[in-house]
Design an enzyme around this catalytic site. Sequence first.
Site, short mmCIF file in Angstrom:
data_model
loop_
_atom_site.label_atom_id
_atom_site.label_comp_id
_atom_site.label_asym_id
_atom_site.label_seq_id
_atom_site.Cartn_x
_atom_site.Cartn_y
_atom_site.Cartn_z
N HIS A 279 5.38 -0.64 -1.72
CA HIS A 279 6.14 -1.45 -2.68
C HIS A 279 7.38 -2.07 -2.04
CE1 HIS A 279 3.97 -0.38 -6.43
NE2 HIS A 279 3.77 0.78 -5.85
N ASP A 342 5.37 6.17 -4.45
CA ASP A 342 4.09 6.01 -5.15
C ASP A 342 3.21 4.99 -4.44
OD1 ASP A 342 6.03 4.06 -5.85
OD2 ASP A 342 4.74 3.35 -7.46
N GLU A 343 1.93 5.14 -4.65
CA GLU A 343 0.93 4.16 -4.23
C GLU A 343 1.15 3.62 -2.82
OE1 GLU A 343 -0.23 2.10 -8.43
OE2 GLU A 343 1.69 1.50 -7.58
N ALA A 344 1.37 4.52 -1.87
CA ALA A 344 1.57 4.07 -0.49
C ALA A 344 0.19 3.89 0.16
CB ALA A 344 2.41 5.09 0.27
N HIS A 345 -0.61 3.01 -0.45
CA HIS A 345 -2.00 2.87 -0.01
C HIS A 345 -2.13 2.21 1.36
CE1 HIS A 345 -2.72 4.14 -4.00
NE2 HIS A 345 -2.59 2.97 -4.59
#
Length: 532
Positions: A279, A342-345
Site C-alpha cells: 500500500h 496488511d495485504e503485502a502481496h
Amino acid sequence: MVIGRTGRRMPGVVATLLLAGTAALAVGAATPAQATPESSLRQIVPAPVKVTPRAGAAYALTANARIQTQPGSAEARKVGEYAAELLRPATGYRLPVSSGVTPRGITLLLVGADPRVGKEGYQLDVTPWGVVIRARGAAGLFSGVQTLRQLLPARIESKTRQSGPWTVPGGSVLDYPRFGHRGAMLDVARHFFSVDEVKTYVDQIAAYKVNYLHLHLADDQGWRIEIKSWPRLATYGGSIEIGGGKGALYYTQEQYKELVRYAGSRGITVIPEIDMPGHTNAALASYAELNCDGVAPPLYDGTEVGFSSLCIDKPVTYRFVDDVLRELAALTPGPFLHIGGDEAHSTTEPDFRTFMQKVIPLVAKHGKTALGWHEFVKTDPPTSAVAQYWGTTDENADVAAAAARGNKILLSPATKAYLDMKYDENTELGQDWAALIEVKDAYGWNPGAYLKNVPESAIRGVEAPLWTETIKDSDDVEQMVFPRLPAIAELGWSPQSTHDWDAFSKRLAAQAPRWRAAGIDFYPSPQVPWVE
Ligand code: NGO
C-alpha cells in the site's frame, strides 16, 4: 441534509415520545412520566452500566445556569468549556464556566465518584437543582457530558437557537466502559478529507464515547501528511486521490497538530497510520530511490490493492521509515503509531518478516507502541505490539497464538465492523467484498467471545474502520456511519449484560431526532423502529 424515508414506526415508541413531551412541558413539576422507564434516561447509547430514575427530581436548565468545574483542575475546566460549547447554540444561554462545587446548574467534579467508575467512567446525578457529574479524570467527565447531552431534548443538537424547556429527567447514572479502546478509523488516503471534515467526524464519534480516531494517512493512492525530511511524499504523493483530482490533498504538520488538538479537546486520541510495506505506491512514486529498480512508478488513482512494496533490501528504506516515524511520533501525543502491514502481496513472506523486525523497533525507538493489521503477528512482534484483526471469519490461528503470547487484539472484523460495507444490495455507496452489513449485523456479535481461542482478557477493544474508495465527502460518511457506528461504539462500551437487539434498536430509533437536529444524513435502516 436528511433523507425522507422514515421506516417503520412502533406504537410503543410513539407513546414514549408523547410521554417524554408531556414531562418536558411540565418544567420543574415532577410528573411520574419523568421517571418512567421510557424517559431519556432509558434511551442512552451506548447503554450505561446502571440507570436509576427518580420521580420528582427533574432539572430544567435555565438562562441563568452556570457550569462549575473542579477547583484547581485545568482539565476539568476544559471539559466544562466543551460542555458549554455544546449547549450554547440551541439554548442560546450564556452558560458561563467557572470553578466551583455548588450543586446548582451543571457541576463537573473530580472528587466523590463511586470507585467503580475507574479511569473513564462517571457518575451523573440529576436533582431539581442541577446535574452533578463526578469522575476520576477528564475522560470520565467527557463521557458524563455525552450522557447529559442525550438526557436533554433532541433539539439540543441544533446549531441554531431553539425554544426550551431544557428538562433533564431526575435520577442517577453510574457508568464505565467494558473496553478501554473504542475506535473509529477514517481512510483519508483513498479520498482526502479536509481538516474541517475530519473535525466534524470527531464531533460525531465523540457523542458515542469513542476515544480513539485512527487516521489511515498513506496508501497507494495518496500520502496525506507533510514529512519535512521527505517533502515530495506530500507535495507529489499527496497531489491526487481516487479518480484523479489534482491539488494539495494533504495536511501540513500545523494542520495535523490542530486536528490532534481538536480531537483531544473531545476526549479522542489520534492514531496515525502509515501503511507499510505494501500500500505504498504514493511513496514509491514520490522517491525513485525507494524502489528496488530505482525507477519511480506513476501516481495511482485506481482501487486495486496488493501491487506495491517498499524495497526490503535497501538501507534507504529504513532511513525513510525512521524519518517518517520520528516526525510522526513528534506529532503524536498518544501511545500508538500504526504501521499497517496488511495485504503485502508483493512482498515475500521472509521479506515481510525482515521488514517488520526492523521497523517495529523503530516505533519503540521513537517512544511509541506499534499497532498493525493482524497479518504482522506472523512475524512474532514483541508482546507490546497490538494486532488489529480485520478478517472475515471468527477463527485465526496466528492471532490466537499471538494472544496466547500476550499481544492484545483490537477487533475490526470486516464482516461486522467495516463501515464501508453496503447495508444491503441496494446501498449505493460502499463495497460488498466482505459482507452486506445491516445495523443488526453490526450489533450482533460479542467482542469478548468473537474470535476462537482468544479470551476477552486479550481484547483491547473494537474499532469501526471507514475505508473511502467510494466515500467522497461528509454526506457519504454519514450515510455509512449512522446508524452502524453507534452500534459498534455500544459493543465497545456497554456491559454484555445489556446486549439485546430489541432494546438497542429502540434506543437507536430515539437517536434519529438528534441526528435530524444536527443535520446528520443517516441511513434509515428498515430494521429500526424510527421515530419522528
Ligand atoms: C481491506 C484493505 C483496504 C481496503 C478495505 C476495503 C484492509 C485492512 N486492507 O482492509 O486496503 O480499503 O479492505 O474494505
